[in-house]
Scaffold this motif. Sequence first.
Motif: not given
Length: 122
Positions: A1-9, A38-42
Amino acid sequence: VGALVLRGSRCVLVRSLASPAAWKGVRIPTALLRPGELAAAAAVRAASEACDIDGATEVAPLPLPPVAWLAMSATATATRPTTAVPAPPTAAAATAPPTATSRAAATAATRATRLSARSAAV
């Protein structure tokens, strides 16, 4: 599972600090899904581990569907959109609070600009 962490733009990418590097370049934080997780928790855990942050307080899942992508190793990865908490500071908030002197100077500059605009219009 990857996390696309958005910080502003912008989005957060990680690089390996190990010597030798565990991978080349930068990438989206990823982690293997644990049984029953859960995928979101991962995704939050992936960002937490890769960025060395407290995921529970600094990353929050976004209510968006995952994005699937195929890595060069032909492994499909579901990437969950998340957001940095708190959001990045705005340009005005990133600077130190104005002092009385800087406020007075800004007010004087604004008045001078208005006066010069009025005299140019006359």
